[in-house]
Structure formats: C-alpha cells, structure tokens
Design a protein around this motif. Structure first.
Motif, PDB file in Angstrom:
ATOM      1  N   THR A   1      -8.465 146.439   8.119  1.00  0.00           N
ATOM      2  CA  THR A   1      -7.855 147.626   8.363  1.00  0.00           C
ATOM      3  C   THR A   1      -7.565 148.285   6.911  1.00  0.00           C
ATOM      4  OG1 THR A   1      -6.670 146.954  10.094  1.00  0.00           O
ATOM      5  CG2 THR A   1      -5.561 148.935   8.966  1.00  0.00           C
TER       6      THR A   1
ATOM      7  N   CYS B   1      -5.368 138.586  16.098  1.00  0.00           N
ATOM      8  CA  CYS B   1      -6.814 138.901  15.621  1.00  0.00           C
ATOM      9  C   CYS B   1      -6.681 139.555  14.155  1.00  0.00           C
ATOM     10  CB  CYS B   1      -7.646 139.979  16.716  1.00  0.00           C
ATOM     11  SG  CYS B   1      -7.491 139.215  18.350  1.00  0.00           S
TER      12      CYS B   1
ATOM     13  N   ASP C   1      -5.480 134.112  14.114  1.00  0.00           N
ATOM     14  CA  ASP C   1      -6.909 134.363  14.184  1.00  0.00           C
ATOM     15  C   ASP C   1      -7.755 133.292  14.671  1.00  0.00           C
ATOM     16  OD1 ASP C   1      -8.664 136.770  12.618  1.00  0.00           O
ATOM     17  OD2 ASP C   1      -9.828 134.865  12.892  1.00  0.00           O
TER      18      ASP C   1
ATOM     19  N   ASP D   1      -6.728 131.098  19.737  1.00  0.00           N
ATOM     20  CA  ASP D   1      -7.366 132.175  20.646  1.00  0.00           C
ATOM     21  C   ASP D   1      -6.195 132.954  21.166  1.00  0.00           C
ATOM     22  OD1 ASP D   1      -9.586 132.002  23.437  1.00  0.00           O
ATOM     23  OD2 ASP D   1      -8.441 133.930  22.688  1.00  0.00           O
ATOM     24  N   ALA D   2      -6.246 134.316  20.991  1.00  0.00           N
ATOM     25  CA  ALA D   2      -4.988 135.014  21.357  1.00  0.00           C
ATOM     26  C   ALA D   2      -4.985 135.177  22.996  1.00  0.00           C
ATOM     27  CB  ALA D   2      -5.398 136.772  20.979  1.00  0.00           C
TER      28      ALA D   2
ATOM     29  N   GLY E   1      -5.246 143.639  17.310  1.00  0.00           N
ATOM     30  CA  GLY E   1      -6.158 144.418  16.614  1.00  0.00           C
ATOM     31  C   GLY E   1      -7.300 143.534  16.974  1.00  0.00           C
TER      32      GLY E   1
END
Ligand SMILES: C[S@@+](CC[C@H](N)C(=O)[O-])C[C@H]1O[C@@H](n2cnc3c(N)ncnc32)[C@H](O)[C@@H]1O
Length: 233
Positions: A17, A43, A67, A87-88, A106
C-alpha cells in the motif's frame, strides 16, 4: 490450505500500500475512532509504513500484522514490525485478533501480488464474504472491520457484502465507503492521480450511514464521473 496469492520477494515491485493511502486511513481513524488503541493488519504484506504512520497518528498504539507467507513475516520482524504467520481464514489464528479495536483486511488484489493483474471483488482470495463470516458470524468480533477492496469495487458488490454481514450481525453497519486516490505507487514512484482502493468501513461502534468519500487528489476519471472536469480537486 487453498493456493493463496503470495508475493515473490525477489521481485522488488510486489504490491504494497502506498503511503498516501495509509496517511488517509490514519486521518480517518483520528476523526472517526480517536480512542483506537490497537490495530491489526491482516494479509499485511510489507506493512512497515502502516506500523510507522498509524503509531505517529495514535501514540501508544498496539499494532500487529498477519501474513501467510513466512518470508514476509520474517522481513517484517527484521524491520521491527510485530507480525505473526498464519492463514486469515484459520479460526485459531484469527481468534488472537478479537481484542483489536480496528482490523484492516487487505487480501491480495492482484494475481501473484504483482500489482498489475488486478482481481475483481468476487475473485479476491481470501474472500470478503468468507472472512467476514468467520470474523463476525462465527467469532463474534466487536469493533471496526475495514475491508480493502479493488478500485473496481461497485455498489452491487458493496450491497452484497453488507447484506451478508447484516444477516449475521444486525449490530454491524457500513459507516464509510472510502475512495482512496494517490499520486505515488506502493514503491514510492510518483504518478498522475489514480484511484487505488475502495475501502469499506464496517463497524458496530459507528453509525450505519453509508457515507461515500474521496480522499487524495481526484483522478481525472473521477472528476469526469462527477462532471467536475476543470474544477479544483
Ligand atoms: C502483497 S500484500 C498486499 C496487500 C497488503 N494488505 C498491503 O496493504 O500492502 C497481500 C499479502 O496477503 C498475504 N496473504 C495471501 N493470502 C493470505 C491468507 N489467507 N492469510 C494471510 N495472508 C495472506 C500474501 O502473502 C501477501 O503478502
């Protein structure tokens, strides 16, 4: 585990970003949620800029990234950024973030996180519906969830996600639809003004007002869309 989009660290240009967008988020947090004491960036990718800018805006802030790519986590930690690997969409992993005031979600918005091969809202993985089902529906998170969507995010997609969330959590509303414009890339290269992200600020701590905002210098196509060609951005 599904094959997620993860960046190739050997490519200098993997997606991250830009600083202007992060500064816009910091200004919105100070305006809408000045009591914020903790932010999670899920993420996260390379989130050194988020860590620096959010803490400058909100002194004493607790920040943590997540992440799935061990190399990304290692690189963030080497830069002093608190970051965990996982893992989200893993309930056990996500449960450790339930105490955070604000969660930025994100996921990769381009194939291979290359920043060029953009994905449509419904093609983004991990997906917004699956993630919000888990965080809000199953884990009953309370706070503010900011879903960072691709620039192509349209009102139909927004309405669909909103209805999905409301069906599970009628205490959650959509406070803000933020159109983030910037004149720099994630790597800091100057560009003409571009629409970068459409951010959806869902919360059970803010009113369900669906306010649409544009931050940053307006891109030509936005001025045209609003019939403002020739007007001052
Ligand atoms: C390249 S970054 C870009 C977006 C990032 N939020 C930012 O603001 O710059 C996206 C990151 O999401 C990570 N990722 C992909 N799938 C994931 C998942 N299921 N759980 C956690 N992280 C994931 C990738 O490894 C990658 O580093």
């Amino acid at each position: 585990m599904p094959a997620y989009n993860t960046p190739d660290l050997h490519r200098a240009g993997f997606a991250r970003t830009n600083r202007q967008t992060i500064q816009q988020r910091a200004a919105l947090l100070r305006e809408l949620l000045p009591e914020t004491r903790s932010i999670a960036e899920l993420c996260c990718g390379d989130c050194a800029a988020q860590w620096q800018i959010y803490r400058e805006a909100l002194p004493g802030l607790t920040f943590c990234g997540l992440d799935v790519a061990p190399a990304i986590v290692a690189a963030n930690r080497a830069a002093g950024v608190p970051c965990v690997c996982g893992d989200a969409l893993d309930p056990t992993v996500l449960a450790q973030f339930l105490g955070y005031d604000v969660i930025f979600f994100g996921p990769p918005l381009s194939a291979g996180c290359d920043g060029h091969r953009g994905l449509a809202f419904d093609a983004v993985q991990p997906g917004y519906v699956a993630f919000s089902n888990l965080l809000l529906g199953e884990l009953r998170y309370g706070g503010t969830l900011v879903c960072i969507g691709p620039k192509t995010t349209h009102m139909g997609a927004i309405r669909g996600l909103y209805d999905h969330i409301r069906a599970r959590r009628d205490d959650f509303g959509l406070r803000l639809i933020q159109h983030s414009h910037a004149t720099v890339t994630g790597a800091g290269m100057p560009t003409e003004s571009r629409l970068k992200y459409v951010e959806l600020w869902f919360s059970n701590r803010l009113p369900d007002t669906w306010e649409a905002r544009r931050s940053g210098p307006a891109a030509p196509e936005t001025l045209a869309a609003y019939g403002l060609i020739g007007a001052q951005p």
